[in-house]
Scaffold this active site. Structure first.
Site, PDB file in Angstrom:
ATOM      1  N   LYS A 214      36.742  36.874  28.638  1.00 16.77           N
ATOM      2  CA  LYS A 214      35.973  37.793  27.804  1.00 16.77           C
ATOM      3  C   LYS A 214      35.981  39.188  28.412  1.00 16.77           C
ATOM      4  O   LYS A 214      35.928  39.338  29.647  1.00 16.77           O
ATOM      5  CB  LYS A 214      34.539  37.270  27.656  1.00 16.77           C
ATOM      6  CG  LYS A 214      33.672  38.067  26.686  1.00 16.77           C
ATOM      7  CD  LYS A 214      32.293  37.432  26.543  1.00 16.77           C
ATOM      8  CE  LYS A 214      31.393  38.203  25.596  1.00 16.77           C
ATOM      9  NZ  LYS A 214      30.064  37.588  25.443  1.00 16.77           N
TER      10      LYS A 214
ATOM     11  N   SER B  50      28.379  36.511  20.845  1.00 18.13           N
ATOM     12  CA  SER B  50      29.267  37.646  21.003  1.00 18.13           C
ATOM     13  C   SER B  50      30.646  37.287  21.564  1.00 18.13           C
ATOM     14  O   SER B  50      31.565  38.098  21.554  1.00 18.13           O
ATOM     15  CB  SER B  50      28.612  38.661  21.952  1.00 18.13           C
ATOM     16  OG  SER B  50      28.445  38.099  23.256  1.00 18.13           O
TER      17      SER B  50
ATOM     18  N   SER C 291      25.573  33.235  23.038  1.00 11.74           N
ATOM     19  CA  SER C 291      26.873  33.859  22.790  1.00 11.74           C
ATOM     20  C   SER C 291      28.072  33.027  23.203  1.00 11.74           C
ATOM     21  O   SER C 291      29.209  33.419  22.928  1.00 11.74           O
ATOM     22  CB  SER C 291      26.938  35.225  23.485  1.00 11.74           C
ATOM     23  OG  SER C 291      26.120  36.153  22.820  1.00 11.74           O
TER      24      SER C 291
END
Length: 495
Positions: free
Chosen positions: A85, A160, A184
């Site tokens: 990420k 997210s 997330s």
């Protein structure tokens, strides 16, 4: 004998075959690089993907893997590609957090989790898309455009950490890292039909993770099976002196190593989560999953946790307050792109740089956080939210003290919604995390695993929560369920 197809193998098997020499790490890297090249633009899974640059970095790791093999040293993630990420530091790579403000920023060091991945023989394989500064529930807040769901391109991947979830679901990497502040990792895992784990707060080092809400953030994992989840968790967990919040516990080993049964185990279903707002397809599949647990020997009972009704306001006060503080450093002087507007004063430089660099949702949360921390409002909002957070933590702890081994709930009230459906309604977007916030507020581990498909053909996830540092119970129980339904192959999109 037919050659092995790296794309068809789990991360665990990939590492075994590379360690044994029956599969070359070079061939694994080449196969995954071709797949990422073919699909990443269509799905918008990656913020940073440069095939040549990735393979050049992989080449450095290959020598290490080969040296370990000749020394007869098995590396737990030998030759396994892992997507990262875009808020986790990888030395010399861009770390933008999905924001234009950091579009030119490059990491000066490896996050602790990345150091551990490299030491385990993993191949760092691109940087995945995310809601800007991890603020979002759909991966539509990214400055680089939304990630789409591999099951249906008209639907969101979740957020997210949507890029990481979609990458694993689409087999662009067998494993990925994300971060989980209020769901997330788990919510996009549910939306994309993969396994997502949020460890106990402090179990995995946050050193090298760009902070959003420091008392809530935790690096988590994505995989297609519980076995691969456990493998990745064992590599990245453990004490880190570079992180002052890191738990002083040794790295876990043999998480799935011994026989495990659900006989005698007690699961608590949360009454409040089965009420209005829960999609009927999600309700039906969750109840069917609970029946699988019963048939495997577990007892399933309903409990009431009334304070969870306050999770949304408590979370969005605490998280935004911490974000307001953490993001103050991104001012165009110390960090972040500086405005090119000529002749501005120092104050105007701050305002203009942040106005140009931050997106709407980030600005909204910073303003809310600043407000609840301001003089005259601190006690009414932030201090009160922390008191209610403690009440939520004690209420959850009370369930485990009553002898329950796990708490079970749907991961999200719905399946993946359509792109644009909730972007103009902040409250509707926030409510998509209503079932995941409690684990972050209480600091306990939680896992989402796929349990079915809705009538539209979109994945549905179930969430399990365990007491603090109860990852072993969590993973073993989830694996039993996975075995009872004959694996996770049915939860892979056909792309």
């Amino acid at each position: 004998m037919r050659p092995l197809d790296p794309l068809a193998l789990s991360a665990s098997v990939l590492a075994q075959e590379v360690n044994a020499g029956s599969l070359k790490a070079q061939d694994v890297a080449a196969a995954y690089a071709r797949r990422v090249e073919n699909l990443h633009r269509e799905l918008n899974t990656h913020i940073e993907w440069d095939k040549d640059a990735v393979l050049n970095e992989v080449d450095k790791q290959l020598a290490y893997i080969e040296a370990a093999r000749y020394a007869q040293k098995n590396l737990p993630l030998a030759g396994v590609p892992i997507a990262i990420k875009d808020n986790i530091m990888v030395d010399s790579q861009r770390v933008s957090c999905g924001s234009q403000l950091l579009r030119n920023h490059r990491a000066a060091y490896d996050a602790t989790v990345v150091q551990k991945l490299k030491a385990a023989g993993a191949l760092i394989f691109g940087r995945t898309n995310m809601d800007e500064f991890a603020m979002g529930s759909s991966c539509e807040n990214s400055s680089y455009g939304p990630t789409v769901n591999p099951w249906n391109r008209r639907h969101v991947a979740g957020g997210s950490s949507g890029g990481s979830a979609a990458a694993v679901a689409a087999r662009l990497a067998p494993l990925a890292l994300g971060s989980d502040t209020g769901g997330s990792v788990r919510q996009p895992a549910s939306f994309c039909g993969v396994v997502g784990l949020k460890p106990t707060y402090g179990r995995v080092s946050r050193y090298g993770l760009v902070a959003y809400g420091s008392s809530l953030d935790q690096i988590g994992t994505f995989a297609t099976s519980v076995e691969d989840t456990a493998l990745l968790y064992e590599v990245i967990a453990g004490h880190d002196p570079s992180d002052s919040t890191s738990a002083r516990l040794p790295a876990p080993q043999g998480t799935l190593g011994s026989a495990w049964t659900l006989k005698g185990k007690r699961l608590a279903m949360i009454k409040e989560f089965m009420a209005e707002g829960l999609d009927e397809d999600v309700r039906t599949h969750f109840e069917q999953a609970m029946q699988v647990y019963r048939e495997a020997g577990a007892t399933v009972e309903t409990v009431s946790l009334p304070h969870l009704a306050h999770s949304i306001p408590v979370y969005y006060i605490i998280a935004t307050a911490e974000a307001s503080s953490n993001l103050a450093r991104f001012d165009g002087i110390r960090y972040g792109v500086r405005t090119q507007k000529p002749g501005v004063s120092l104050r105007e430089l701050y305002v203009q740089s942040r106005s140009e660099g931050f997106g709407r949702e980030v600005k909204q949360r910073i303003m809310l956080g600043t407000y609840v921390l301001s003089s005259g409002y601190y006690d009414a909002y932030y201090a009160k939210a922390n008191r209610i957070r403690e009440m939520i933590r004690r209420e959850i702890q009370g369930v485990f003290e009553q002898g329950f081994d796990l708490i079970a709930a749907p991961t999200a009230p719905t399946t993946a919604f359509e792109l644009g459906q909730k972007t103009q309604d902040s409250l509707a977007m926030y409510l998509s995390d209503i079932y995941t916030l409690a684990a972050n507020l209480a600091g306990i581990p939680a896992l989402s695993q796929p349990i079915g498909l809705c009538r539209k053909g979109l994945p549905i996830g179930m969430q399990l929560m365990a007491p603090a540092f109860g990852e072993e119970t969590l993973l073993r129980s989830a694996q039993v369920y996975e075995q009872q339904i004959n694996g996770t192959e049915k939860f892979r999109p056909r792309i």
